[in-house]
Design a protein around this motif. Sequence first.
Motif, PDB file in Angstrom:
ATOM      1  N   ARG B  11       0.838  -1.202   0.000  1.00  0.00           N
ATOM      2  CA  ARG B  11       0.000   0.000   0.000  1.00  0.00           C
ATOM      3  C   ARG B  11       0.870   1.247   0.000  1.00  0.00           C
ATOM      4  O   ARG B  11       1.963   1.259   0.564  1.00  0.00           O
ATOM      5  CB  ARG B  11      -0.917  -0.007   1.216  1.00  0.00           C
ATOM      6  N   SER B  12       0.346   2.307  -0.581  1.00  0.00           N
ATOM      7  CA  SER B  12       1.103   3.551  -0.623  1.00  0.00           C
ATOM      8  C   SER B  12       1.083   4.208   0.758  1.00  0.00           C
ATOM      9  O   SER B  12       0.211   3.925   1.588  1.00  0.00           O
ATOM     10  CB  SER B  12       0.483   4.513  -1.649  1.00  0.00           C
ATOM     11  N   ALA B  13       2.079   5.083   0.990  1.00  0.00           N
ATOM     12  CA  ALA B  13       2.168   5.775   2.273  1.00  0.00           C
ATOM     13  C   ALA B  13       0.913   6.614   2.519  1.00  0.00           C
ATOM     14  O   ALA B  13       0.353   6.618   3.618  1.00  0.00           O
ATOM     15  CB  ALA B  13       3.414   6.659   2.293  1.00  0.00           C
ATOM     16  N   LEU B  14       0.458   7.286   1.496  1.00  0.00           N
ATOM     17  CA  LEU B  14      -0.745   8.128   1.623  1.00  0.00           C
ATOM     18  C   LEU B  14      -1.964   7.268   1.975  1.00  0.00           C
ATOM     19  O   LEU B  14      -2.770   7.632   2.831  1.00  0.00           O
ATOM     20  CB  LEU B  14      -0.984   8.888   0.306  1.00  0.00           C
ATOM     21  N   GLY B  15      -2.039   6.137   1.330  1.00  0.00           N
ATOM     22  CA  GLY B  15      -3.156   5.219   1.587  1.00  0.00           C
ATOM     23  C   GLY B  15      -3.179   4.756   3.030  1.00  0.00           C
ATOM     24  O   GLY B  15      -4.240   4.688   3.655  1.00  0.00           O
ATOM     25  N   ARG B  16      -1.985   4.476   3.584  1.00  0.00           N
ATOM     26  CA  ARG B  16      -1.915   4.017   4.960  1.00  0.00           C
ATOM     27  C   ARG B  16      -2.308   5.113   5.935  1.00  0.00           C
ATOM     28  O   ARG B  16      -3.028   4.875   6.904  1.00  0.00           O
ATOM     29  CB  ARG B  16      -0.507   3.501   5.288  1.00  0.00           C
ATOM     30  N   VAL B  17      -1.860   6.343   5.663  1.00  0.00           N
ATOM     31  CA  VAL B  17      -2.179   7.475   6.533  1.00  0.00           C
ATOM     32  C   VAL B  17      -3.682   7.728   6.539  1.00  0.00           C
ATOM     33  O   VAL B  17      -4.284   7.958   7.575  1.00  0.00           O
ATOM     34  CB  VAL B  17      -1.418   8.742   6.076  1.00  0.00           C
ATOM     35  N   ARG B  18      -4.287   7.589   5.376  1.00  0.00           N
ATOM     36  CA  ARG B  18      -5.729   7.858   5.278  1.00  0.00           C
ATOM     37  C   ARG B  18      -6.576   6.634   5.614  1.00  0.00           C
ATOM     38  O   ARG B  18      -7.791   6.665   5.490  1.00  0.00           O
ATOM     39  CB  ARG B  18      -6.064   8.336   3.865  1.00  0.00           C
ATOM     40  N   HIS B  19      -5.923   5.545   5.979  1.00  0.00           N
ATOM     41  CA  HIS B  19      -6.613   4.289   6.258  1.00  0.00           C
ATOM     42  C   HIS B  19      -7.424   3.805   5.062  1.00  0.00           C
ATOM     43  O   HIS B  19      -8.528   3.278   5.217  1.00  0.00           O
ATOM     44  CB  HIS B  19      -7.508   4.404   7.507  1.00  0.00           C
ATOM     45  N   LEU B  20      -6.878   4.042   3.909  1.00  0.00           N
ATOM     46  CA  LEU B  20      -7.540   3.544   2.704  1.00  0.00           C
ATOM     47  C   LEU B  20      -6.983   2.157   2.407  1.00  0.00           C
ATOM     48  O   LEU B  20      -5.823   1.879   2.658  1.00  0.00           O
ATOM     49  CB  LEU B  20      -7.279   4.464   1.512  1.00  0.00           C
ATOM     50  N   GLY B  21      -7.802   1.329   1.890  1.00  0.00           N
ATOM     51  CA  GLY B  21      -7.332  -0.006   1.542  1.00  0.00           C
ATOM     52  C   GLY B  21      -8.441  -0.788   0.899  1.00  0.00           C
ATOM     53  O   GLY B  21      -9.276  -0.205   0.205  1.00  0.00           O
ATOM     54  N   SER B  22      -8.431  -2.062   1.161  1.00  0.00           N
ATOM     55  CA  SER B  22      -9.457  -2.908   0.586  1.00  0.00           C
ATOM     56  C   SER B  22     -10.833  -2.451   1.056  1.00  0.00           C
ATOM     57  O   SER B  22     -11.025  -2.113   2.223  1.00  0.00           O
ATOM     58  CB  SER B  22      -9.230  -4.348   1.018  1.00  0.00           C
ATOM     59  N   ALA B  23     -11.782  -2.427   0.135  1.00  0.00           N
ATOM     60  CA  ALA B  23     -13.154  -2.093   0.494  1.00  0.00           C
ATOM     61  C   ALA B  23     -13.867  -3.327   1.034  1.00  0.00           C
ATOM     62  O   ALA B  23     -15.064  -3.314   1.250  1.00  0.00           O
ATOM     63  CB  ALA B  23     -13.896  -1.522  -0.704  1.00  0.00           C
ATOM     64  N   LYS B  24     -13.113  -4.445   1.217  1.00  0.00           N
ATOM     65  CA  LYS B  24     -13.629  -5.717   1.729  1.00  0.00           C
ATOM     66  C   LYS B  24     -14.671  -6.338   0.810  1.00  0.00           C
ATOM     67  O   LYS B  24     -15.509  -7.108   1.239  1.00  0.00           O
ATOM     68  CB  LYS B  24     -14.234  -5.526   3.133  1.00  0.00           C
ATOM     69  N   GLU B  25     -14.637  -5.973  -0.447  1.00  0.00           N
ATOM     70  CA  GLU B  25     -15.594  -6.546  -1.377  1.00  0.00           C
ATOM     71  C   GLU B  25     -14.914  -7.318  -2.498  1.00  0.00           C
ATOM     72  O   GLU B  25     -15.532  -7.699  -3.468  1.00  0.00           O
ATOM     73  CB  GLU B  25     -16.499  -5.446  -1.968  1.00  0.00           C
ATOM     74  N   GLY B  26     -13.621  -7.549  -2.323  1.00  0.00           N
ATOM     75  CA  GLY B  26     -12.861  -8.215  -3.365  1.00  0.00           C
ATOM     76  C   GLY B  26     -13.310  -9.636  -3.656  1.00  0.00           C
ATOM     77  O   GLY B  26     -13.141 -10.118  -4.752  1.00  0.00           O
ATOM     78  N   VAL B  27     -13.864 -10.282  -2.635  1.00  0.00           N
ATOM     79  CA  VAL B  27     -14.262 -11.673  -2.835  1.00  0.00           C
ATOM     80  C   VAL B  27     -15.777 -11.823  -3.011  1.00  0.00           C
ATOM     81  O   VAL B  27     -16.302 -12.913  -2.969  1.00  0.00           O
ATOM     82  CB  VAL B  27     -13.790 -12.578  -1.672  1.00  0.00           C
ATOM     83  N   GLN B  28     -16.453 -10.682  -3.190  1.00  0.00           N
ATOM     84  CA  GLN B  28     -17.918 -10.720  -3.238  1.00  0.00           C
ATOM     85  C   GLN B  28     -18.451 -11.658  -4.333  1.00  0.00           C
ATOM     86  O   GLN B  28     -19.341 -12.465  -4.089  1.00  0.00           O
ATOM     87  CB  GLN B  28     -18.445  -9.305  -3.471  1.00  0.00           C
ATOM     88  N   HIS B  29     -17.878 -11.528  -5.546  1.00  0.00           N
ATOM     89  CA  HIS B  29     -18.323 -12.354  -6.671  1.00  0.00           C
ATOM     90  C   HIS B  29     -18.057 -13.828  -6.380  1.00  0.00           C
ATOM     91  O   HIS B  29     -18.934 -14.681  -6.534  1.00  0.00           O
ATOM     92  CB  HIS B  29     -17.595 -11.914  -7.946  1.00  0.00           C
ATOM     93  N   TRP B  30     -16.846 -14.105  -5.928  1.00  0.00           N
ATOM     94  CA  TRP B  30     -16.442 -15.479  -5.611  1.00  0.00           C
ATOM     95  C   TRP B  30     -17.356 -16.081  -4.552  1.00  0.00           C
ATOM     96  O   TRP B  30     -17.850 -17.195  -4.690  1.00  0.00           O
ATOM     97  CB  TRP B  30     -14.987 -15.444  -5.115  1.00  0.00           C
ATOM     98  N   TRP B  31     -17.612 -15.318  -3.508  1.00  0.00           N
ATOM     99  CA  TRP B  31     -18.414 -15.802  -2.385  1.00  0.00           C
ATOM    100  C   TRP B  31     -19.867 -16.041  -2.800  1.00  0.00           C
ATOM    101  O   TRP B  31     -20.471 -17.053  -2.435  1.00  0.00           O
ATOM    102  CB  TRP B  31     -18.311 -14.791  -1.229  1.00  0.00           C
ATOM    103  N   ALA B  32     -20.419 -15.113  -3.580  1.00  0.00           N
ATOM    104  CA  ALA B  32     -21.810 -15.259  -4.029  1.00  0.00           C
ATOM    105  C   ALA B  32     -21.959 -16.500  -4.907  1.00  0.00           C
ATOM    106  O   ALA B  32     -22.957 -17.216  -4.826  1.00  0.00           O
ATOM    107  CB  ALA B  32     -22.246 -14.012  -4.793  1.00  0.00           C
ATOM    108  N   GLN B  33     -20.938 -16.775  -5.726  1.00  0.00           N
ATOM    109  CA  GLN B  33     -20.996 -17.944  -6.592  1.00  0.00           C
ATOM    110  C   GLN B  33     -20.963 -19.237  -5.765  1.00  0.00           C
ATOM    111  O   GLN B  33     -21.664 -20.196  -6.074  1.00  0.00           O
ATOM    112  CB  GLN B  33     -19.851 -17.916  -7.597  1.00  0.00           C
TER     113      GLN B  33
END
Lengths: 131, 133
Positions: B11-33
């Motif tokens: 993750r980028s330094a800016l992303g870490r400072v802003r607490h940006l990261g995974s929206a926790k939806e990366g596996v949504q398609h996989w899980w629904a299937q």
Amino acid sequence: MAKTARPLSPHISIYSWKFTMLLSILHRATGIALAAGTLLLVYWLSAAASGAAAFADAQGLIGSWFGLLVLFGFSYALFFHLCNGIRHLFWDAGYGFDLGTAWASALATVFVSAALTVIAWLAGISFMGGL
Amino acid sequence: MSTAKKSAPMRSALGRVRHLGSAKEGVQHWWAQRLTALALVPLTLWFVASIAWLAGADHAGFTGWVARPHNALLMILLLGAGFHHAQLGLQVVIEDYVHGEGAKLAALIVVKFAALLLALAGIFAVLKIAFGA
């Protein structure tokens, strides 16, 4: 994106064919076939909902030699996708990855889905005689 | 430049400072299937057994069977889970094989719309039979 002629990793064509590869692509093929087959299910239900005459037409179409052939193919595709899908669910849970197990479960998928198809048709034929 | 890198963060330094990261939806398609697959195992077995049982049934016999509450409910579940599973699977097939952006988008839209339309048409038919219209 700009197309550059970078070297590519080896693709499908470079590997020798394996039984497990056949099942992999058949899972996708049966999935597509089943998606197309759902048209028949919706047609059948809609015909039943619209009345006796429409339902008789649908039954006549499905009961024709071509309709029965499609239905037979649909039933095998359904059982194949079901059995192989269960195989995939075990993989998702982390089991059955070693070569021996993957091969054995592939063989089991082919035979169990064939057996279930035969059982379903025998049951259907016997109920038809009974009704 | 630090020499002892224990772990290089992706993750980028800016992303870490802003607490940006995974929206926790990366596996949504996989899980629904997988969820729909799991639901479809018993539903498919019930469906095939029912079709075999209904072989040769006339209109009254068939609609009478559909109209029973548990059959209507299971048929609606089958249509819902089945079409959801189908469109998730077809989406992956399209994404794998259709490379032109325009054609890919068009195919995805057609598949998603068709799946919803067909699922609703099937469910509507079941409800119409069940409520005896």
